[in-house]
Enzyme design. Structure first.
Site, short mmCIF file in Angstrom:
data_model
loop_
_atom_site.label_atom_id
_atom_site.label_comp_id
_atom_site.label_asym_id
_atom_site.label_seq_id
_atom_site.Cartn_x
_atom_site.Cartn_y
_atom_site.Cartn_z
N GLU A 133 -12.47 3.29 -1.43
CA GLU A 133 -12.13 4.44 -2.28
C GLU A 133 -11.68 4.03 -3.68
O GLU A 133 -11.84 4.80 -4.61
CB GLU A 133 -11.06 5.28 -1.59
CG GLU A 133 -11.59 5.88 -0.29
CD GLU A 133 -10.76 7.03 0.24
OE1 GLU A 133 -9.57 7.07 -0.05
OE2 GLU A 133 -11.34 7.87 0.95
N ASP B 221 0.85 -1.19 0.00
CA ASP B 221 0.00 0.00 0.00
C ASP B 221 0.88 1.24 0.00
O ASP B 221 1.91 1.31 0.69
CB ASP B 221 -0.91 0.00 1.23
CG ASP B 221 -2.06 0.98 1.08
OD1 ASP B 221 -3.21 0.54 0.94
OD2 ASP B 221 -1.81 2.22 1.11
N ILE B 222 0.47 2.26 -0.75
CA ILE B 222 1.27 3.48 -0.89
C ILE B 222 1.27 4.30 0.41
O ILE B 222 2.19 5.11 0.63
CB ILE B 222 0.73 4.32 -2.08
CG1 ILE B 222 1.80 5.25 -2.61
CG2 ILE B 222 -0.54 5.07 -1.71
CD1 ILE B 222 1.47 5.86 -3.96
N HIS C 19 -9.99 -5.15 -3.59
CA HIS C 19 -8.68 -5.35 -2.99
C HIS C 19 -8.84 -5.84 -1.56
O HIS C 19 -9.68 -5.35 -0.81
CB HIS C 19 -7.82 -4.07 -3.03
CG HIS C 19 -8.54 -2.84 -2.60
ND1 HIS C 19 -9.45 -2.19 -3.41
CD2 HIS C 19 -8.51 -2.12 -1.45
CE1 HIS C 19 -9.93 -1.14 -2.77
NE2 HIS C 19 -9.38 -1.07 -1.58
P1 5GP Z 1 -9.87 1.42 0.17
O1 5GP Z 1 -10.20 2.61 1.03
O2 5GP Z 1 -10.43 1.56 -1.22
O3 5GP Z 1 -10.25 0.10 0.82
O4 5GP Z 1 -8.29 1.36 0.08
C1 5GP Z 1 -7.56 1.89 -0.96
C2 5GP Z 1 -6.10 1.76 -0.59
O5 5GP Z 1 -5.33 1.96 -1.76
C3 5GP Z 1 -5.63 2.79 0.44
O6 5GP Z 1 -5.07 2.11 1.56
C4 5GP Z 1 -4.59 3.61 -0.32
O7 5GP Z 1 -3.50 4.01 0.48
C5 5GP Z 1 -4.16 2.66 -1.43
N1 5GP Z 1 -3.73 3.31 -2.66
C6 5GP Z 1 -4.36 4.33 -3.30
N2 5GP Z 1 -3.68 4.67 -4.42
C7 5GP Z 1 -2.61 3.84 -4.48
C8 5GP Z 1 -1.54 3.71 -5.42
O8 5GP Z 1 -1.44 4.40 -6.42
N3 5GP Z 1 -0.62 2.73 -5.16
C9 5GP Z 1 -0.71 1.92 -4.04
N4 5GP Z 1 0.25 1.01 -3.89
N5 5GP Z 1 -1.70 2.04 -3.15
C10 5GP Z 1 -2.65 2.96 -3.36
#
Ligand code: 5GP
Length: 124
Positions: free
Chosen positions: A105, A39-40, A110
Site C-alpha cells: 500500500e 508500524d502505526i 519497507h
Molecule cells: P504495506 O501494505 O504497504 O506492505 O504496509 C504498509 C504499512 O505501513 C502498514 O502496516 C501500515 O500500518 C503502515 N503505515 C501506514 N501509514 C503509516 C504511518 O503514517 N506511520 C507508520 N508508522 N506506519 C504507517
C-alpha cells in the site's frame, strides 16, 4: 489500496514524508542507509518497519537499481533492528509486500519485522 508498481517513485508518499521529518514516527534506528520505526497499526506484539533512505518504490525496484552498498547497508540494518529488538532467540519474520498481489500500500520499499509471539506458518 494496493499500489500500481509501474508508477514512478512518488515523493509525496507517507514514508518519504517520514524520511524528510515532515510527519512524526516512533523511530527505533537510523543510519546512513536505513530508518526503522514502529508500524502505526501493529499486527504483532513487535511490528517494526525498516525503509531505505533512497527513493525506491518496492523490493523489486530496489534490487534492480540500488547500489551494492545500499543493498548491503539496508540488509544489515534489518538484521540489526531485529537483534536490537531482542527477537533473535524466539524468532521473527521479515516480510516485503510487492505490488498488487503482494498487497503493498505504501510505495516506498519497507521491510516488515514481526515478532513477539508465534506467527504461524507462512501466509494466512
Ligand atoms: P504495506 O501494505 O504497504 O506492505 O504496509 C504498509 C504499512 O505501513 C502498514 O502496516 C501500515 O500500518 C503502515 N503505515 C501506514 N501509514 C503509516 C504511518 O503514517 N506511520 C507508520 N508508522 N506506519 C504507517
Amino acid at each position: 489500496m494496493p499500489i500500481d508498481p509501474t508508477l514512478p517513485y512518488d515523493e509525496a508518499n507517507i514514508f518519504a514524508k517520514i524520511l524528510r521529518g515532515e510527519i512524526p514516527s516512533k523511530k527505533v534506528y537510523e543510519d546512513d542507509h536505513a530508518l526503522a520505526f514502529h508500524d502505526i497499526a501493529p499486527q504483532a506484539p513487535v511490528h517494526i518497519l525498516v525503509i531505505p533512505k533512497g527513493a525506491y518504490v518496492s523490493w523489486d525496484d530496489f534490487t534492480a537499481k540500488a547500489s551494492d552498498a545500499e543493498i548491503a547497508g539496508f540488509a544489515r540494518a534489518v538484521g540489526h533492528v531485529a537483534r536490537e529488538a531482542g527477537l533473535v532467540d524466539a524468532g521473527y519474520r521479515v516480510l516485503y509486500n510487492v505490488g498488487v498481489n503482494g498487497g503493498q500500500e505504501v510505495p516506498h520499499l519497507h521491510a516488515h519485522i514481526f515478532g513477539g509471539k508465534p506467527l504461524g506458518r507462512m501466509i494466512g
